[in-house]
Scaffold this motif. Structure first.
Motif, PDB file in Angstrom:
ATOM      1  N   LYS A 194      35.427 -96.300  31.212  1.00 54.31           N
ATOM      2  CA  LYS A 194      35.349 -95.897  32.446  1.00 54.31           C
ATOM      3  C   LYS A 194      34.985 -97.008  34.044  1.00 54.31           C
ATOM      4  N   ARG A 195      34.190 -97.355  33.252  1.00 59.98           N
ATOM      5  CA  ARG A 195      33.565 -98.559  34.140  1.00 59.98           C
ATOM      6  C   ARG A 195      35.025-100.144  34.557  1.00 59.98           C
ATOM      7  N   LEU A 196      35.768 -99.585  33.154  1.00 60.05           N
ATOM      8  CA  LEU A 196      36.831-100.480  32.938  1.00 60.05           C
ATOM      9  C   LEU A 196      38.485-100.507  34.189  1.00 60.05           C
ATOM     10  N   TYR A 197      38.323 -98.739  33.479  1.00 63.27           N
ATOM     11  CA  TYR A 197      39.152 -98.111  34.718  1.00 63.27           C
ATOM     12  C   TYR A 197      38.818 -98.462  36.218  1.00 63.27           C
ATOM     13  N   ASP A 198      37.807 -98.579  36.428  1.00 65.20           N
ATOM     14  CA  ASP A 198      36.969 -97.831  38.046  1.00 65.20           C
ATOM     15  C   ASP A 198      37.158 -99.780  38.825  1.00 65.20           C
ATOM     16  N   PRO A 254      41.952 -74.865  20.662  1.00 66.72           N
ATOM     17  CA  PRO A 254      41.533 -75.276  20.323  1.00 66.72           C
ATOM     18  C   PRO A 254      41.453 -76.506  18.969  1.00 66.72           C
ATOM     19  N   SER A 255      43.360 -76.086  18.362  1.00 66.97           N
ATOM     20  CA  SER A 255      43.356 -77.538  17.385  1.00 66.97           C
ATOM     21  C   SER A 255      44.141 -78.865  18.379  1.00 66.97           C
ATOM     22  N   HIS A 256      44.081 -78.453  19.188  1.00 62.92           N
ATOM     23  CA  HIS A 256      44.731 -79.642  20.144  1.00 62.92           C
ATOM     24  C   HIS A 256      44.378 -81.641  19.643  1.00 62.92           C
ATOM     25  N   PRO A 257      45.202 -82.194  19.663  1.00 66.83           N
ATOM     26  CA  PRO A 257      44.184 -83.483  19.260  1.00 66.83           C
ATOM     27  C   PRO A 257      43.678 -84.308  20.341  1.00 66.83           C
ATOM     28  N   LEU A 258      43.779 -83.298  21.668  1.00 68.83           N
ATOM     29  CA  LEU A 258      42.977 -83.953  22.949  1.00 68.83           C
ATOM     30  C   LEU A 258      42.281 -83.469  22.866  1.00 68.83           C
ATOM     31  N   GLN A 259      41.878 -82.052  22.265  1.00 67.01           N
ATOM     32  CA  GLN A 259      40.936 -81.791  22.980  1.00 67.01           C
ATOM     33  C   GLN A 259      39.510 -82.079  22.885  1.00 67.01           C
ATOM     34  N   ASN A 260      39.266 -83.115  21.889  1.00 68.49           N
ATOM     35  CA  ASN A 260      37.951 -83.533  21.361  1.00 68.49           C
ATOM     36  C   ASN A 260      37.445 -85.320  22.360  1.00 68.49           C
ATOM     37  N   VAL A 261      38.702 -85.000  23.271  1.00 67.29           N
ATOM     38  CA  VAL A 261      39.088 -86.558  23.330  1.00 67.29           C
ATOM     39  C   VAL A 261      37.823 -87.667  24.640  1.00 67.29           C
ATOM     40  N   TYR A 262      37.447 -87.846  24.745  1.00 66.89           N
ATOM     41  CA  TYR A 262      36.088 -88.635  25.613  1.00 66.89           C
ATOM     42  C   TYR A 262      36.501 -89.410  25.835  1.00 66.89           C
ATOM     43  N   MET A 263      36.406 -90.736  26.701  1.00 61.62           N
ATOM     44  CA  MET A 263      36.593 -91.656  27.562  1.00 61.62           C
ATOM     45  C   MET A 263      35.069 -92.490  27.751  1.00 61.62           C
ATOM     46  N   SER A 264      35.326 -93.784  26.595  1.00 60.65           N
ATOM     47  CA  SER A 264      33.521 -93.708  26.775  1.00 60.65           C
ATOM     48  C   SER A 264      33.162 -94.797  28.252  1.00 60.65           C
ATOM     49  N   THR A 265      31.533 -94.938  28.402  1.00 58.54           N
ATOM     50  CA  THR A 265      31.173 -95.351  29.584  1.00 58.54           C
ATOM     51  C   THR A 265      32.025 -96.752  30.329  1.00 58.54           C
ATOM     52  N   ARG A 316      39.641-101.832  38.194  1.00 60.69           N
ATOM     53  CA  ARG A 316      41.049-101.882  37.999  1.00 60.69           C
ATOM     54  C   ARG A 316      42.045-100.886  38.079  1.00 60.69           C
ATOM     55  N   PRO A 317      41.668-100.055  39.207  1.00 58.47           N
ATOM     56  CA  PRO A 317      42.256 -99.398  39.603  1.00 58.47           C
ATOM     57  C   PRO A 317      43.662 -99.284  38.956  1.00 58.47           C
ATOM     58  N   SER A 318      44.557-100.541  39.032  1.00 59.90           N
ATOM     59  CA  SER A 318      45.472-100.125  38.733  1.00 59.90           C
ATOM     60  C   SER A 318      46.483-100.235  37.326  1.00 59.90           C
ATOM     61  N   ASN A 319      45.642-100.219  36.913  1.00 62.37           N
ATOM     62  CA  ASN A 319      45.277 -99.633  35.436  1.00 62.37           C
ATOM     63  C   ASN A 319      45.692 -98.603  34.717  1.00 62.37           C
ATOM     64  N   ILE A 320      46.757 -97.447  34.549  1.00 64.21           N
ATOM     65  CA  ILE A 320      46.957 -96.325  34.454  1.00 64.21           C
ATOM     66  C   ILE A 320      45.664 -95.108  33.330  1.00 64.21           C
ATOM     67  N   ARG A 321      45.180 -94.907  33.698  1.00 61.70           N
ATOM     68  CA  ARG A 321      44.005 -93.882  33.016  1.00 61.70           C
ATOM     69  C   ARG A 321      44.723 -93.245  32.002  1.00 61.70           C
ATOM     70  N   PRO A 322      43.903 -92.705  30.876  1.00 63.38           N
ATOM     71  CA  PRO A 322      44.675 -91.642  29.867  1.00 63.38           C
ATOM     72  C   PRO A 322      45.102 -90.225  30.670  1.00 63.38           C
TER      73      PRO A 322
END
Length: 396
Positions: free
Chosen positions: A169-173, A155-166, A175-181
């Motif tokens: 998501k559109r930007l990564y969709d 529960p205390s992990h810093p990545l637990q509550n990290v969410y990508m905004s809409t 540009r598929p060559s970009n590395i996602r989190p």
């Protein structure tokens, strides 16, 4: 060589002295040494002693394709020294492009050829199957998914509550060559592998202090009997005698079961049958443990009295650490003991679904199952491979 020998002997003496001071002991008769040296020419092995006992020198521990240790020893050395370093940080560098990651494959292939003694012309797919080692891309995916679910269990992990905004998501969709989190990449892997969407059990590392861990006690009246050599009527007689010794206790029977598409547990207390259905990602160990846990909950809801909880899972009893004011005898399964069979039937036909969180250890088994299935699909396509006709089914 004499100078090196004196330095090594001094280091061994310091290790023995430290062990004696801290309550450890090193057996000279069970110890040996390995001579790694870059000195050329013929020269004697160093003489290393533990308490005036000369240690034997093991020759030819490592090897080439035509001499040295056997395949099992070489694979263990490779996994401990080389493969562990390749695995280290793969969660981070696994996001690199395929052309960069493929630079590690020749290291993996060369080590497997040395360990197995296969020819240089042998296909790499045959290397993986012969040595029973995953390809590096599948291995990185397995370790990354295990780390992803480990994050979800903390529960205390810093990545637990990290969410990508809409918008991201559109930007990564676009540009598929970009590395996602990392978290977003793992969600894509989960959807590709068809992993179930489950809730991971939260880890509570501070539930008990290490110096104040409660102890657990169980009774095994069948310890001296073996199901393969003893008739079921003997177990029934032994159990009847055990019941007579604990006649003042109320009996509770707990059992768990697992099939390909079903996991359940059952509890029988005072002729009342309780059946619960668990998530299919849970193991039979979790089902057996949850059956005991449900039995303890039923005890807490009743009036204070003495209870005996009977189970046929020795592994759960050995793993339990919490102590409760009741005893847990162990039963052999499927030998006709009255009381245990209704609990087994309730576990096999339960309809009440429990929203139980899946333990991290069970989820790792599910990940390994899906990775093995993916590897099997790739191996099944190697129809022109000669080893495929000999070994069409993989085994990890």
């Amino acid at each position: 060589m004499r100078l090196i020998e004196r330095q090594l002997q001094t280091a061994v003496n310091n290790i023995v002295k430290w062990c004696d001071t801290n309550g450890h002991s090193i057996s000279a008769s069970k110890s040996c040494c390995v001579h790694f040296c870059r000195k050329r020419g013929i020269h004697p092995d160093p003489e290393i002693r533990i308490r005036d006992v000369l240690l034997p020198v093991v020759p030819d521990v490592l090897s080439n394709t035509s001499w040295g240790a056997n395949r099992t020893s070489l694979l263990r050395v490779y996994q401990a020294i080389v493969l562990s370093r390749i695995d280290y940080g793969c969660v981070v560098y696994g996001s690199a492009c395929n052309s960069t990651l493929q630079k590690l494959d020749p290291v993996h292939h060369m080590a497997l050829r040395i360990c197995s003694g296969l020819f240089r012309t042998s296909p790499v797919q045959s290397l993986y199957v012969n040595c029973n080692q995953l390809p590096l891309d599948l291995r990185r995916r397995k370790l990354s998914l295990a780390y992803y679910f480990k994050i979800l269990s903390m529960p205390s992990h810093p990545l637990q509550n990290v969410y990508m905004s809409t918008s991201m998501k559109r930007l990564y969709d676009a540009r598929p060559s970009n590395i996602r989190p990392f978290m977003d990449r793992m969600k894509l892997h989960i959807s590709e592998l068809g992993l179930p969407n489950v809730h991971i059990e939260q880890r509570n590392l501070f539930l008990f202090q290490p110096w104040n861990t409660p102890r657990f006690h169980y009774i095994n009246p069948f310890a001296t009997y073996s199901k393969s050599t003893v008739a079921p009527v003997v177990f029934q007689r032994v159990f009847a005698y055990h019941l007579s010794q604990y006649s003042r206790y109320s009996t509770i029977y707990a059992d768990g079961t697992k099939r390909a598409d079903y996991v359940g547990c059952g509890v029988v207390i005072e002729d009342i049958i309780h059946g619960y259905r668990l998530d299919t990602s849970c193991s039979v160990f979790t089902a057996e443990a949850d059956a005991i846990y449900r039995a303890l909950q039923l005890i807490d809801s009743n009036m204070p009295r003495k209870f005996c909880i009977y189970t046929d899972s020795m592994s759960v009893l050995e793993a339990l650490e919490n102590y409760h004011d009741c005893c847990h005898p162990v039963l052999p399964s499927h030998v006709g003991i009255i009381g245990n069979e209704p609990a087994d039937s309730a576990a096999n036909s339960a309809t009440t679904h429990l929203p139980l969180a899946v333990p991290l250890s069970d989820m790792k088994r599910v990940i390994m199952h899906h990775i093995s299935k993916l590897w099997q699909e790739s191996w099944s396509q190697q129809l022109d491979n000669k080893l495929h006709s000999v070994k069409p089914v993989l085994g990890l």
